[in-house]
Design a protein around this motif. Structure first.
Motif, PDB file in Angstrom:
ATOM      1  N   THR A 248       0.817  -1.215   0.000  1.00  0.00           N
ATOM      2  CA  THR A 248       0.000   0.000   0.000  1.00  0.00           C
ATOM      3  C   THR A 248       0.850   1.264   0.000  1.00  0.00           C
ATOM      4  N   ALA A 249       2.163   1.115   0.201  1.00  0.00           N
ATOM      5  CA  ALA A 249       3.069   2.265   0.162  1.00  0.00           C
ATOM      6  C   ALA A 249       3.620   2.514  -1.235  1.00  0.00           C
ATOM      7  N   VAL A 250       3.291   1.658  -2.186  1.00  0.00           N
ATOM      8  CA  VAL A 250       3.785   1.799  -3.561  1.00  0.00           C
ATOM      9  C   VAL A 250       2.681   2.415  -4.424  1.00  0.00           C
ATOM     10  N   PRO A 251       2.843   3.649  -4.888  1.00  0.00           N
ATOM     11  CA  PRO A 251       1.794   4.292  -5.686  1.00  0.00           C
ATOM     12  C   PRO A 251       1.407   3.464  -6.912  1.00  0.00           C
ATOM     13  N   GLY A 252       0.099   3.282  -7.085  1.00  0.00           N
ATOM     14  CA  GLY A 252      -0.429   2.592  -8.255  1.00  0.00           C
ATOM     15  C   GLY A 252      -0.474   1.087  -8.171  1.00  0.00           C
ATOM     16  N   LEU A 253       0.034   0.505  -7.079  1.00  0.00           N
ATOM     17  CA  LEU A 253       0.117  -0.955  -6.989  1.00  0.00           C
ATOM     18  C   LEU A 253      -1.156  -1.541  -6.376  1.00  0.00           C
ATOM     19  N   ASP A 254      -1.762  -2.512  -7.055  1.00  0.00           N
ATOM     20  CA  ASP A 254      -2.886  -3.235  -6.464  1.00  0.00           C
ATOM     21  C   ASP A 254      -2.408  -3.969  -5.219  1.00  0.00           C
ATOM     22  N   ALA A 255      -3.266  -4.043  -4.205  1.00  0.00           N
ATOM     23  CA  ALA A 255      -2.839  -4.646  -2.938  1.00  0.00           C
ATOM     24  C   ALA A 255      -4.051  -5.072  -2.141  1.00  0.00           C
ATOM     25  N   LYS A 256      -3.821  -5.886  -1.128  1.00  0.00           N
ATOM     26  CA  LYS A 256      -4.890  -6.145  -0.171  1.00  0.00           C
ATOM     27  C   LYS A 256      -5.019  -4.893   0.701  1.00  0.00           C
ATOM     28  N   ASP A 257      -6.226  -4.611   1.132  1.00  0.00           N
ATOM     29  CA  ASP A 257      -6.501  -3.370   1.840  1.00  0.00           C
ATOM     30  C   ASP A 257      -6.094  -3.484   3.314  1.00  0.00           C
ATOM     31  N   VAL A 258      -4.815  -3.701   3.530  1.00  0.00           N
ATOM     32  CA  VAL A 258      -4.241  -3.771   4.879  1.00  0.00           C
ATOM     33  C   VAL A 258      -2.965  -2.934   4.871  1.00  0.00           C
ATOM     34  N   LEU A 259      -2.942  -1.886   5.688  1.00  0.00           N
ATOM     35  CA  LEU A 259      -1.741  -1.066   5.767  1.00  0.00           C
ATOM     36  C   LEU A 259      -0.657  -1.817   6.536  1.00  0.00           C
ATOM     37  N   ASP A 260       0.576  -1.745   6.033  1.00  0.00           N
ATOM     38  CA  ASP A 260       1.723  -2.285   6.753  1.00  0.00           C
ATOM     39  C   ASP A 260       2.586  -1.118   7.230  1.00  0.00           C
ATOM     40  N   ILE A 261       2.899  -1.140   8.520  1.00  0.00           N
ATOM     41  CA  ILE A 261       3.704  -0.091   9.135  1.00  0.00           C
ATOM     42  C   ILE A 261       4.882  -0.752   9.848  1.00  0.00           C
ATOM     43  N   GLN A 262       6.060  -0.180   9.706  1.00  0.00           N
ATOM     44  CA  GLN A 262       7.228  -0.686  10.423  1.00  0.00           C
ATOM     45  C   GLN A 262       7.683   0.317  11.479  1.00  0.00           C
ATOM     46  N   VAL A 263       7.799  -0.167  12.710  1.00  0.00           N
ATOM     47  CA  VAL A 263       8.358   0.616  13.806  1.00  0.00           C
ATOM     48  C   VAL A 263       9.772   0.094  14.049  1.00  0.00           C
ATOM     49  N   THR A 264      10.755   0.959  13.913  1.00  0.00           N
ATOM     50  CA  THR A 264      12.141   0.569  14.108  1.00  0.00           C
ATOM     51  C   THR A 264      12.593   0.941  15.516  1.00  0.00           C
ATOM     52  N   VAL A 265      13.146  -0.037  16.224  1.00  0.00           N
ATOM     53  CA  VAL A 265      13.581   0.170  17.605  1.00  0.00           C
ATOM     54  C   VAL A 265      15.026  -0.310  17.750  1.00  0.00           C
ATOM     55  N   ASP A 266      15.614  -0.054  18.913  1.00  0.00           N
ATOM     56  CA  ASP A 266      17.009  -0.436  19.155  1.00  0.00           C
ATOM     57  C   ASP A 266      17.170  -1.880  19.609  1.00  0.00           C
ATOM     58  N   SER A 267      16.098  -2.494  20.117  1.00  0.00           N
ATOM     59  CA  SER A 267      16.195  -3.873  20.597  1.00  0.00           C
ATOM     60  C   SER A 267      14.804  -4.465  20.729  1.00  0.00           C
ATOM     61  N   LEU A 268      14.744  -5.796  20.795  1.00  0.00           N
ATOM     62  CA  LEU A 268      13.450  -6.444  20.998  1.00  0.00           C
ATOM     63  C   LEU A 268      12.929  -6.209  22.412  1.00  0.00           C
ATOM     64  N   ASP A 269      13.815  -5.930  23.355  1.00  0.00           N
ATOM     65  CA  ASP A 269      13.351  -5.573  24.704  1.00  0.00           C
ATOM     66  C   ASP A 269      12.514  -4.304  24.654  1.00  0.00           C
ATOM     67  N   ILE A 270      12.946  -3.347  23.851  1.00  0.00           N
ATOM     68  CA  ILE A 270      12.159  -2.116  23.698  1.00  0.00           C
ATOM     69  C   ILE A 270      10.843  -2.425  22.998  1.00  0.00           C
ATOM     70  N   ALA A 271      10.882  -3.317  22.010  1.00  0.00           N
ATOM     71  CA  ALA A 271       9.648  -3.723  21.338  1.00  0.00           C
ATOM     72  C   ALA A 271       8.646  -4.279  22.346  1.00  0.00           C
ATOM     73  N   ASP A 272       9.136  -5.085  23.280  1.00  0.00           N
ATOM     74  CA  ASP A 272       8.253  -5.654  24.300  1.00  0.00           C
ATOM     75  C   ASP A 272       7.711  -4.579  25.235  1.00  0.00           C
ATOM     76  N   GLU A 273       8.518  -3.573  25.515  1.00  0.00           N
ATOM     77  CA  GLU A 273       8.065  -2.483  26.383  1.00  0.00           C
ATOM     78  C   GLU A 273       6.916  -1.700  25.757  1.00  0.00           C
ATOM     79  N   LEU A 274       6.822  -1.720  24.438  1.00  0.00           N
ATOM     80  CA  LEU A 274       5.791  -0.958  23.732  1.00  0.00           C
ATOM     81  C   LEU A 274       4.443  -1.663  23.691  1.00  0.00           C
ATOM     82  N   SER A 275       4.378  -2.902  24.156  1.00  0.00           N
ATOM     83  CA  SER A 275       3.180  -3.719  23.967  1.00  0.00           C
ATOM     84  C   SER A 275       1.916  -3.064  24.529  1.00  0.00           C
ATOM     85  N   GLU A 276       1.952  -2.579  25.767  1.00  0.00           N
ATOM     86  CA  GLU A 276       0.751  -2.003  26.383  1.00  0.00           C
ATOM     87  C   GLU A 276       0.389  -0.666  25.740  1.00  0.00           C
TER      88      GLU A 276
END
Length: 404
Positions: A248-276
């Motif tokens: 969905t981030a590529v202009p003009g490309l057919d896709a399933k209607d689900v947005l994909d977002i990437q959150v970049t963090v410094d570690s998976l421990d930080i990823a776990d802290e973001l859960s709540e």
């Protein structure tokens, strides 16, 4: 609990929607009611207004003369800013008290006239805007609320524009028709979207989505901007960057209607802290998914990860929207790891190569025709193509000098 932001310009019909949500079981936290409460006689708020605008804004009994205050405060931008700087903090504090007193499974509808102007939209998992044509709003203010035409237009001009409201609206309720028609729209929204959304958040479950390939939707980038703003608010400094990725981030490309977002963090421990925090924002974690499929030759623009085959560097955390009205997948990956880098590369590679786009769409059509019933199965069915695409994409990056 699920918190919803409800707003709309003066005379648009927001009160009708608020009353309907209340009848359906929502807990209404009304900004207008609170704004009156915090400037009642004897309150610090009223004293501050008198200090700023003089005693001419008072009635004979000492209560606030609202038309007199409006005539002064809306006469220019600086005075309006002074009014907002006094009232907004008081309203915010009282709002927080009311929300804290609600039950954990409540649906809180925060009726905020100046939600857009105060830049509060990213605080809410869902923002609903009620709108009507400006001339219709002017007529309503004159006929039903006793405004002069000049005052009505001044109040409308002092508020956010339609363009500004559309930029934050997850749901746009048009109120150009009858009050009864607006009530029906609001009830349908409540039971078809808000109630399932609240249930999913309470159960920590994403909305169930059946992948369906659709033509490119030119509103996807704007929808993604709202999600990015919401996730930036939820993640704060713990996110190094947040990007709209995938088809969905590529202009003009057919896709399933689900947005994909990437959150970049410094570690998976930080990823776990973001859960709540992400759950509160409307994105429960999918516990069953903890990694991407490792590619035969790992690769990253960070030198230490070149030629990595260790599956540890393909781990991630994944969340998905509980809102059935806006399917979204949130991938949390570690900065510099091959999966994080490839997610950024893939969007650039596909967008720059029409032949790849055609090939990828053909793949999607084959996979969709196979009848995969969830996003996980849909992704798995495409993995063989991605194994080959991984090397081709990095060859393109080497040739073009691409960097994330």
């Amino acid at each position: 609990m699920l918190r919803i932001g409800l707003t709309g310009g003066i005379g648009a019909g927001k009160s009708t929607v608020s009353a309907t949500f209340s009848e359906c079981g929502g807990i209404i936290v009304d900004g207008d009611v609170i704004a009156r409460e915090v400037v009642e006689p004897g309150t610090p708020g009223l004293a501050q207004l008198v200090d700023a605008f003089g005693e001419d804004i008072l009635q004979a009994d000492g209560a606030l003369n609202r038309p007199a205050l409006a005539a002064v405060a809306f006469s220019d931008d600086e005075k309006r800013k002074t009014l907002n700087s006094i009232v907004h903090p008081l309203v915010g504090h009282r709002r927080s008290e009311l929300i804290a007193a609600a039950s954990d499974d409540a649906v809180i509808v925060e009726d905020i006239p100046l939600l857009v102007e105060s830049q509060m939209a990213p605080m809410f998992p869902l923002v609903i805007v009620v709108d009507a044509d400006q001339e219709l709003r002017v007529r309503r203010l004159i006929e039903y609320r006793g405004f002069s035409e000049e005052d009505a237009r001044a109040r409308i001009k002092a508020q956010a524009t339609e363009e500004q409201r559309r930029a934050v609206a997850d749901v746009w309720l048009d109120n150009s028709g009858t009050a009864g028609a607006l009530v029906e729209k609001a009830r349908e929204l409540w039971y078809q979207r808000i109630v399932p959304f609240a249930h999913n958040v309470q159960q920590r479950e994403p909305a169930q989505v059946t992948p369906r390939l659709v033509p490119y939707d030119p509103t996807w980038p704007d929808q993604a901007k709202r999600v990015l703003a919401r996730l930036n608010t939820a993640c704060g400094h713990r996110a190094r960057r947040i990007d709209h990725i995938g088809s969905t981030a590529v202009p003009g490309l057919d896709a399933k209607d689900v947005l994909d977002i990437q959150v970049t963090v410094d570690s998976l421990d930080i990823a776990d802290e973001l859960s709540e925090a992400l759950l509160t924002a409307g994105y429960p974690r999918i516990e069953s998914v903890t990694e991407d499929v490792a590619k035969p030759v790992g690769r990253s623009t960070v030198a230490e990860f070149d030629h990595v085959t260790d599956e540890r560097f393909w781990r991630k955390r994944i969340h998905a929207s509980a809102d059935p009205g806006r399917p979204t997948t949130v991938h949390i990956r570690v900065d510099g790891w091959p999966n994080q880098q490839f997610a950024l590369l893939f969007t650039g590679w596909v967008g720059a190569n029409p032949g790849v786009q055609e090939d990828y769409v053909a793949l999607k059509l084959r996979v969709s025709a196979a009848g995969h019933h969830d996003t996980g199965a849909y992704a798995d069915a495409k993995e063989r193509w991605f194994l080959d695409a991984y090397g081709r994409a990095w060859e393109w990056a080497d040739t073009t000098g691409w960097r994330p």
